[in-house]
Design an enzyme around this catalytic site. Structure first.
Site, PDB file in Angstrom:
ATOM      1  N   GLY A 206    -107.713 -73.393 -42.118  1.00 38.74           N
ATOM      2  CA  GLY A 206    -107.771 -72.623 -40.881  1.00 38.74           C
ATOM      3  C   GLY A 206    -108.716 -71.446 -41.042  1.00 38.74           C
ATOM      4  O   GLY A 206    -108.765 -70.822 -42.113  1.00 38.74           O
ATOM      5  N   ALA A 208    -109.995 -67.975 -38.966  1.00 35.81           N
ATOM      6  CA  ALA A 208    -109.856 -67.041 -37.849  1.00 35.81           C
ATOM      7  C   ALA A 208    -110.980 -66.008 -37.918  1.00 35.81           C
ATOM      8  O   ALA A 208    -111.815 -66.036 -38.828  1.00 35.81           O
ATOM      9  CB  ALA A 208    -108.486 -66.362 -37.891  1.00 35.81           C
ATOM     10  N   SER A 209    -110.977 -65.093 -36.983  1.00 36.34           N
ATOM     11  CA  SER A 209    -112.049 -64.104 -36.926  1.00 36.34           C
ATOM     12  C   SER A 209    -111.994 -63.135 -38.097  1.00 36.34           C
ATOM     13  O   SER A 209    -113.023 -62.616 -38.530  1.00 36.34           O
ATOM     14  CB  SER A 209    -111.969 -63.323 -35.614  1.00 36.34           C
ATOM     15  N   ASP A 359    -100.152 -61.006 -30.867  1.00 36.77           N
ATOM     16  CA  ASP A 359    -101.337 -61.868 -30.907  1.00 36.77           C
ATOM     17  C   ASP A 359    -100.907 -63.318 -30.729  1.00 36.77           C
ATOM     18  O   ASP A 359    -101.134 -64.159 -31.598  1.00 36.77           O
ATOM     19  CB  ASP A 359    -102.086 -61.689 -32.224  1.00 36.77           C
TER      20      ASP A 359
END
Length: 624
Positions: A206, A208-209, A359
């Site tokens: 994974g 993410a930013s 989030d």
């Protein structure tokens, strides 16, 4: 003729050595430069300089190489210079996209259109164009700018063209090279990856930013773990990227005051340091686990084994996305129950705990079959990930937000409409002028009776309260497109709502949007108001708890045997019990309807494709 001969020799030499047509004719200290060669008779006779063409073009090439080499060395070794270069490039991308978009909006709104449909289409296309410009700039910059786009994707009061365009940013993040990950891990942990793990997968599962996740076997414990590692470049460029975001949004505010987004930069400035500290994430996960301790809930939070500021080692959970209908059908998980349990989990966080995950998106939610000794009341567990950002709600704000929801649930009347506006102002700083936009953002539907100042001349019947809402019709969707998205000046009202609403409340709206969107993605067979009823039950409990505490606190002044105290206490209790029973009865009726829809789908699938078709139809995998 000497002059002409010198000129011709120089011109031929220039043609041999360079493709340029620039040359000079000099006289004393004066030099005249020409783009194309003049005719011989045009050269003044008194020019007596013997060399009219630069015969050493390599000097310019050498100078260019020298400057370029010095710039490269400074870029690689002098951090302020590197930051300045990157800041100019990255800032120009975002600023250019934003300013061109603002101009595009100005021109779109000022053009003349023959019909309302033409106007609506033009505005929709403008939304799409502007969002795609910003998306390209954010993807090019990466890092914190990806996070900025993710925030925009979750702002449900923005037009759908914007949120839909920005939503892919949740999955379109570039991985950090493995060599850089190894250096960061050894720097923070004091040991190499090979020393602490077996079977460490160099390819992230994974991205993410802010971080990426790898899996491996933790040698000290022998457990299969997920290792979350922050992108190394974030710490270096965090401050300068934030300054660029603030400057860019400040420019937009200066030149186009109605398009005001500086609040978004303030929010990122406050929240990003929290999300970039994995020790805080460890603490948040522990607190969330404690908040649900002893409850019969499907919520499961992975155990954290080790945490540092940039490295987090936690229990590895294998499961599927919570909205993966194929996975749910394979594991015999009821999608209706999943949607309802999600609503219960987040309602418990907001209205009872007063501390919630800020989030939420489908990428942060996994689902798996319930394990042995699970506390889940169903055959599945919902796994909540990424606990870097939580918000708290003060008791007054939490209870007022609950009262606001109860007023939305209640049937419309002058007193109910007054309560809706009263609590909208207490909760969101929203006055009567912006109330319809705020209500639409919370409910995801066109405003209800008494919200808009119209004479009722609409193509659909407005709902009296949330319980009265029927499935969304094409007429209502058209009204939303024309009155909420394309109405003249309303886009400015949307920006105004975003600026006024407290950040905590805006994050709560993200939770509302998540539960609604997942209810739709799961193809549930219950009514669209079913999840609202769960929210209403938690709101009623929160209000009752507050009134009970107030009654208990007033014993000192009013006395235990006070008749007014007795009346207020049992009045609040009866109001809670009666409303809770009402919601429970409606829920039971809606659940029976949902079950009947699944049974009908099962039999239709059976007739069309046998048992396999029946299972797929009941699981929502096929339309029958």
């Amino acid at each position: 003729m000497v002059l002409h001969r010198t000129y011709l020799v120089g011109w031929r030499r220039l043609q041999r050595n360079s493709t340029s047509t620039v040359f000079s004719v000099a006289n004393g200290h004066q030099t005249r430069w020409f783009r194309n060669p003049p005719r011989l008779h045009q050269i003044p006779r008194h020019h007596t300089h013997k060399t009219y063409v630069n015969e050493r073009p390599w000097i310019y090439s050498a100078a260019a190489l020298l400057v370029g080499g010095a710039g490269y060395i400074a870029y690689q070794n002098y951090q302020p210079f590197r930051h300045t270069c990157l800041a100019a490039i990255r800032c120009s991308r975002v600023a250019g996209a934003a300013i061109i978009g603002a101009i595009d909006y100005k021109l779109t709104f000022t053009r003349h259109y023959d019909t309302e449909n033409q106007y609506a289409d033009a505005v929709s296309q403008c939304h799409k164009r502007s969002a795609e410009r910003v998306l390209r700039a954010l993807l090019a910059n990466g890092g914190i700018f990806i996070k900025l786009g993710q925030h925009m994707a979750s702002l449900i009061v923005l037009p759908r063209e914007w949120t839909g365009t920005m939503r892919p940013l949740q999955d379109q993040c570039e991985p950090t090279p493995y060599e850089d990950i190894e250096k960061l891990f050894e720097s923070d942990m004091g040991a190499s990856i090979d020393e602490l793990f077996d079977d460490f997968d160099p390819n992230p599962i994974g991205i993410a930013s802010l971080a990426q996740v790898h899996i491996g076997t933790h040698k000290p414990s022998g457990r299969r773990v997920a290792v979350k590692l922050q992108h190394p470049h974030l710490a270096e460029f965090c401050d300068i990227d934030m300054e660029m975001v603030e400057v860019t949004l400040g420019w937009i505010k200066y030149w186009f005051p109605e398009f005001e987004f500086t609040w978004l930069a303030d929010e990122m400035r406050q929240n990003l340091p929290k999300e970039m500290d994995f020790i805080r994430e460890d603490n948040n996960a522990a607190r969330a686990t404690k908040d649900f301790e002893g409850m019969r809930t499907s919520l499961y939070i992975p155990e954290v084994i080790i945490s540092t500021k940039r490295v987090l080692i936690m229990e590895f959970i294998e499961g599927g996305r919570v909205d993966d209908l194929q996975y749910l059908a394979k594991n015999n998980i009821d999608r209706n129950k999943v949607a309802l349990e999600l609503s219960r989990i987040f309602s418990q966080m907001v209205f009872v705990n007063g501390w919630f995950h800020a989030d939420p998106h489908p990428g942060n939610l996994l689902i798996r079959p319930a394990i042995r000794h699970s506390h889940s009341p169903y055959n599945f567990e919902i796994v909540l990930l990424d606990h870097g950002l939580y918000f708290d709600l003060g008791d007054q704000l939490r209870v007022n937000y609950g009262r606001f929801w109860l007023s939305l649930i209640a049937s419309s009347s002058p007193s109910v409409q007054a309560d809706r506006r009263k609590y909208a102002e207490l909760v969101g700083n929203i006055g009567p002028d912006l109330y319809p936009v705020f209500e639409a953002a919370i409910t995801g539907r066109a405003a209800m009776e008494g919200s808009w100042d119209d004479a009722g001349d609409v193509a659909f019947k407005r709902a009296s309260g949330l319980i009265d809402m029927t499935p969304q019709t094409e007429e209502e969707m058209e009204a939303i497109r024309n009155a909420v998205v394309a109405q003249d000046g309303l886009i400015i009202s949307v920006f105004d709502v975003l600026r006024r609403v407290p950040r905590r409340v805006l994050m709560v709206l993200k939770l509302n949007d998540l539960t609604r969107s997942l209810d739709n993605a799961l193809a549930t067979t219950h009514s669209n108001i079913r999840i609202f009823l769960i929210t209403a039950k938690y709101c009623a409990f929160a209000v009752w708890e507050d009134e009970r505490k107030q009654a208990a606190d007033s014993i000192r002044t009013r006395g235990l045997l006070s008749l007014s105290l007795f009346r207020d206490y049992f009045g609040a209790w009866w109001k809670y019990e009666s409303s809770y029973l009402k919601f429970l009865l409606i829920e039971s009726f809606l659940d029976l309807q949902a079950a009947s829809v699944k049974v009908k789908a099962w039999f239709k699938g059976l007739r069309q494709r046998g048992l396999a078709g029946a299972r797929e139809a009941a699981a929502g995998l096929t339309i029958v």
